[in-house]
Design a protein around this motif. Structure first.
Motif, PDB file in Angstrom:
ATOM      1  N   UNK A  18       0.725  -1.344   0.037  1.00 47.39           N
ATOM      2  CA  UNK A  18       0.098  -0.016   0.041  1.00 47.39           C
ATOM      3  C   UNK A  18       0.859   1.172   0.048  1.00 47.39           C
ATOM      4  N   UNK A  19       2.130   1.115  -0.132  1.00 46.26           N
ATOM      5  CA  UNK A  19       2.893   2.475  -0.314  1.00 46.26           C
ATOM      6  C   UNK A  19       2.749   3.451  -1.294  1.00 46.26           C
ATOM      7  N   UNK A  20       2.187   2.946  -2.158  1.00 52.38           N
ATOM      8  CA  UNK A  20       1.783   4.052  -3.414  1.00 52.38           C
ATOM      9  C   UNK A  20       0.620   4.878  -3.089  1.00 52.38           C
ATOM     10  N   UNK A  21      -0.256   4.343  -2.463  1.00 51.46           N
ATOM     11  CA  UNK A  21      -1.292   5.252  -2.021  1.00 51.46           C
ATOM     12  C   UNK A  21      -1.208   5.796  -0.888  1.00 51.46           C
ATOM     13  N   UNK A  22      -0.436   5.349  -0.057  1.00 53.39           N
ATOM     14  CA  UNK A  22      -0.073   6.147   1.197  1.00 53.39           C
ATOM     15  C   UNK A  22       0.783   7.421   0.815  1.00 53.39           C
ATOM     16  N   UNK A  23       1.899   7.256  -0.109  1.00 55.64           N
ATOM     17  CA  UNK A  23       2.613   8.329  -0.593  1.00 55.64           C
ATOM     18  C   UNK A  23       1.602   9.447  -1.397  1.00 55.64           C
ATOM     19  N   UNK A  24       0.745   8.886  -2.103  1.00 54.99           N
ATOM     20  CA  UNK A  24      -0.054   9.873  -2.918  1.00 54.99           C
ATOM     21  C   UNK A  24      -1.036  10.550  -1.745  1.00 54.99           C
ATOM     22  N   UNK A  25      -1.636   9.875  -0.776  1.00 60.35           N
ATOM     23  CA  UNK A  25      -2.601  10.373   0.209  1.00 60.35           C
ATOM     24  C   UNK A  25      -1.670  11.612   1.180  1.00 60.35           C
ATOM     25  N   UNK A  26      -0.346  11.176   1.474  1.00 53.69           N
ATOM     26  CA  UNK A  26       0.439  11.989   2.161  1.00 53.69           C
ATOM     27  C   UNK A  26       0.710  13.222   1.560  1.00 53.69           C
ATOM     28  N   UNK A  27       1.123  13.210   0.070  1.00 51.40           N
ATOM     29  CA  UNK A  27       1.099  14.358  -0.821  1.00 51.40           C
ATOM     30  C   UNK A  27      -0.020  15.214  -0.656  1.00 51.40           C
ATOM     31  N   UNK A  28      -1.050  14.660  -0.775  1.00 53.69           N
ATOM     32  CA  UNK A  28      -2.354  15.248  -0.856  1.00 53.69           C
ATOM     33  C   UNK A  28      -2.672  16.073   0.491  1.00 53.69           C
ATOM     34  N   UNK A  29      -2.443  15.166   1.523  1.00 53.49           N
ATOM     35  CA  UNK A  29      -2.809  15.662   2.911  1.00 53.49           C
ATOM     36  C   UNK A  29      -2.026  16.846   3.086  1.00 53.49           C
ATOM     37  N   UNK A  30      -0.828  16.983   2.860  1.00 56.08           N
ATOM     38  CA  UNK A  30       0.231  18.212   2.905  1.00 56.08           C
ATOM     39  C   UNK A  30      -0.230  19.423   2.039  1.00 56.08           C
ATOM     40  N   UNK A  31      -0.541  18.815   0.788  1.00 55.54           N
ATOM     41  CA  UNK A  31      -0.897  19.985  -0.184  1.00 55.54           C
ATOM     42  C   UNK A  31      -2.162  20.729   0.306  1.00 55.54           C
ATOM     43  N   UNK A  32      -3.183  19.870   0.832  1.00 58.04           N
ATOM     44  CA  UNK A  32      -4.526  20.641   1.102  1.00 58.04           C
ATOM     45  C   UNK A  32      -4.078  21.442   2.406  1.00 58.04           C
ATOM     46  N   UNK A  33      -3.170  21.106   3.322  1.00 61.97           N
ATOM     47  CA  UNK A  33      -2.454  22.010   4.450  1.00 61.97           C
ATOM     48  C   UNK A  33      -1.851  23.160   3.896  1.00 61.97           C
ATOM     49  N   UNK A  34      -1.810  23.534   2.703  1.00 58.73           N
ATOM     50  CA  UNK A  34      -1.027  24.634   2.056  1.00 58.73           C
ATOM     51  C   UNK A  34       0.387  24.423   2.116  1.00 58.73           C
ATOM     52  N   UNK A  35       0.785  23.366   1.938  1.00 58.20           N
ATOM     53  CA  UNK A  35       2.442  23.147   1.742  1.00 58.20           C
ATOM     54  C   UNK A  35       2.527  22.875   0.416  1.00 58.20           C
ATOM     55  N   UNK A  36       3.833  23.231  -0.111  1.00 53.25           N
ATOM     56  CA  UNK A  36       4.350  22.812  -1.295  1.00 53.25           C
ATOM     57  C   UNK A  36       4.822  21.370  -1.331  1.00 53.25           C
ATOM     58  N   UNK A  37       4.494  20.430  -1.959  1.00 59.46           N
ATOM     59  CA  UNK A  37       5.273  18.966  -2.047  1.00 59.46           C
ATOM     60  C   UNK A  37       5.627  18.604  -3.127  1.00 59.46           C
ATOM     61  N   UNK A  38       6.769  18.161  -3.285  1.00 59.35           N
ATOM     62  CA  UNK A  38       7.697  17.545  -4.165  1.00 59.35           C
ATOM     63  C   UNK A  38       7.688  16.215  -4.110  1.00 59.35           C
ATOM     64  N   UNK A  39       7.437  15.177  -5.181  1.00 57.84           N
ATOM     65  CA  UNK A  39       7.358  13.824  -4.999  1.00 57.84           C
ATOM     66  C   UNK A  39       8.314  13.278  -6.079  1.00 57.84           C
ATOM     67  N   UNK A  40       8.945  12.111  -5.606  1.00 58.49           N
ATOM     68  CA  UNK A  40       9.820  11.548  -6.650  1.00 58.49           C
ATOM     69  C   UNK A  40       9.449  10.027  -6.591  1.00 58.49           C
ATOM     70  N   UNK A  41       9.767   9.375  -7.702  1.00 60.16           N
ATOM     71  CA  UNK A  41       9.555   7.580  -7.696  1.00 60.16           C
ATOM     72  C   UNK A  41      10.969   7.218  -7.899  1.00 60.16           C
ATOM     73  N   UNK A  42      11.206   6.244  -7.015  1.00 57.37           N
ATOM     74  CA  UNK A  42      12.583   5.530  -7.512  1.00 57.37           C
ATOM     75  C   UNK A  42      12.274   4.375  -8.383  1.00 57.37           C
ATOM     76  N   UNK A  43      13.025   4.146  -9.250  1.00 60.90           N
ATOM     77  CA  UNK A  43      12.775   3.254 -10.437  1.00 60.90           C
ATOM     78  C   UNK A  43      12.110   3.820 -11.568  1.00 60.90           C
ATOM     79  N   UNK A  44      11.837   2.766 -12.620  1.00 62.63           N
ATOM     80  CA  UNK A  44      11.430   3.313 -13.964  1.00 62.63           C
ATOM     81  C   UNK A  44       9.933   3.457 -14.198  1.00 62.63           C
TER      82      UNK A  44
END
Length: 442
Positions: A18-44
């Motif tokens: 479930x790490x993909x959805x947890x990462x996406x949900x964390x990004x949205x959670x902090x974005x909704x809190x007004x933060x600028x979130x940069x996300x990267x993906x390991x691998x191809x």
């Protein structure tokens, strides 16, 4: 450039935790809190970044010490740290799987690993799994973990009590439909296919907030030098790129490189458009042409336009799904045959299982193009390969076909790894084997 920013690499003991959805949900959670979130993906991976871009509202780039190079990994993270309030990296597979693994990237960047552990059917064993992850590599301490898919608050308490000293439970996420996104044989479905993705992500963010995951990780100092600008080898070149539901596997870094080398990019849809933009070269990237065989075959205007482009000897790069579209026939999962471009003899047929997987490279005199292969179809053609990739890991090397300006393969290339080679492909220049011997031509 140098800056400190809260950062974490979201990982797991293995795929499916479930790490993909947890990462996406964390990004949205902090974005909704007004933060600028940069996300990267390991691998191809292509598919997770599509969802992560929607979640964060920012471009998502791949990081892989071999494919993208260590220097680029450092630079992209340091660049993101200049204006980000949070940097997240989604790992691939399990924390220590692969070479280089997600753990290798975390150590290289000095970013803490934050494992997501599926706790279904577990109680005290949860602590044993966390301890194993924390102690397997002394160079990568694991201080916190996330429990996923817990059954109740009591279950969460049991998991917390099972953890050894030095490892804390950052949060315990309950089973919730909001934490699920449909998948397909290559992974998650494409973000553009989910009309309610924003609502799903907002709901998932609420689940994480209630699970105690609204806090920021500790700051990490990220430092790197900016890379040199690539040569303007494509100045004045017009490159048309297929981009729609059938052709969408495109690294952002590839587009950035083409533009930095001077190319003018335009996009078209082989599904919806009946003509090509004015262009000097074409790129048919990977995707899901097998899901749209009838629509592609029925778009006679587009088929004729691409055939005319090829007949004129103009450059055309076809990767994976693009290669499938270049065949005479595509056979989908249902066994239905579709007459497609016919630029190369033979057919591509969907198989019942994965046919190829792994990191690979194509070494030519102009450079070593690094990338990967991953496909569920097989190719039947009487063309003789011009060259073959070299496998770093996984299944057999992929053939590369060259004919009248067409370069076609199941291999997906990461363009910044070999700018000169990429430029020659799109300029229609001869790509030369390393040994300078005359290769077999189709």
């Amino acid at each position: 450039m140098k800056a400190a920013v809260p950062a974490a690499l979201i990982t797991a003991p293995g795929s499916g935790q479930g790490k993909s959805m947890v990462t996406a949900a964390l990004a949205r959670l902090h974005r909704n809190a007004g933060r600028k979130v940069h996300v990267f993906k390991h691998g191809p991976d292509y598919l997770d970044p599509m969802v992560l871009e929607v979640a964060s509202g920012q471009p998502v780039y791949q990081l892989h010490p071999w494919m993208t190079g260590e220097a680029e990994c450092r630079w992209r993270l340091a660049e993101a740290a200049q204006d980000a309030d949070l940097v997240l990296v989604e790992g691939s597979m399990g924390l220590f799987d692969g070479d280089p693994s997600s753990a290798d990237l975390a150590k290289l960047m000095g970013i803490p690993a934050l494992p997501v552990i599926d706790a279904r059917g577990m109680a005290q064993t949860f602590g044993a799994v966390a301890l194993g992850l924390a102690s397997f590599d002394p160079g990568l301490p694991v201080r916190q973990v996330i429990a996923n898919r817990i059954g109740s608050s009591r279950h969460g308490d049991m998991l917390r009590q099972s953890l050894p000293q030095g490892i804390d439970l950052l949060g315990a996420i309950p089973r919730n439909e909001a934490m699920n996104i449909p998948d397909r044989h290559l992974g998650l479905v494409q973000a553009g296919e989910l009309g309610d993705l924003d609502q799903r992500l907002d709901a998932a963010a609420e689940v994480l907030a209630e699970a105690g995951l609204a806090g920021l990780p500790l700051p990490v100092t990220l430092e790197a030098e900016a890379p040199e600008a690539p040569p303007r080898s494509l100045q004045g070149m017009r490159i048309a790129i297929a981009r729609d539901a059938a052709f969408s596997f495109i690294y952002r870094a590839n587009l950035d490189l083409l533009r930095a080398m001077g190319a003018e990019l335009s996009f078209f849809s082989p599904l919806a458009d009946n003509a090509l933009p004015d262009t000097d070269a074409l790129w048919l990237p990977g995707g899901y042409p097998e899901l749209h065989g009838a629509a592609l075959a029925g778009n006679s205007g587009m088929l004729a336009a691409i055939r005319a482009h090829h007949a004129g000897g103009k450059p055309l790069l076809a990767e994976c799904g693009g290669l499938m579209a270049c065949c005479e026939t595509l056979v989908d999962k249902s066994g239905d045959s579709h007459r497609l471009l016919g630029l190369m003899p033979g057919r591509a047929e969907m198989a019942g299982k994965l046919q190829a997987l792994g990191l690979q490279s194509l070494s030519m005199a102009q450079g070593e193009l690094r990338g990967h292969t991953y496909h569920h179809s097989r190719l039947d053609t009487d063309w003789v390969p011009f060259a073959r990739t070299r496998k770093l890991a996984g299944t057999e090397a992929e053939p590369v076909f060259c004919h009248n300006g067409l370069v076609a393969s199941y291999f997906h290339g990461y363009f910044p790894s070999a700018p000169e080679l990429v430029a020659d492909i799109f300029r229609g220049q001869a790509i030369r084997p390393l040994n300078d011997q005359e290769p077999d031509h189709a």
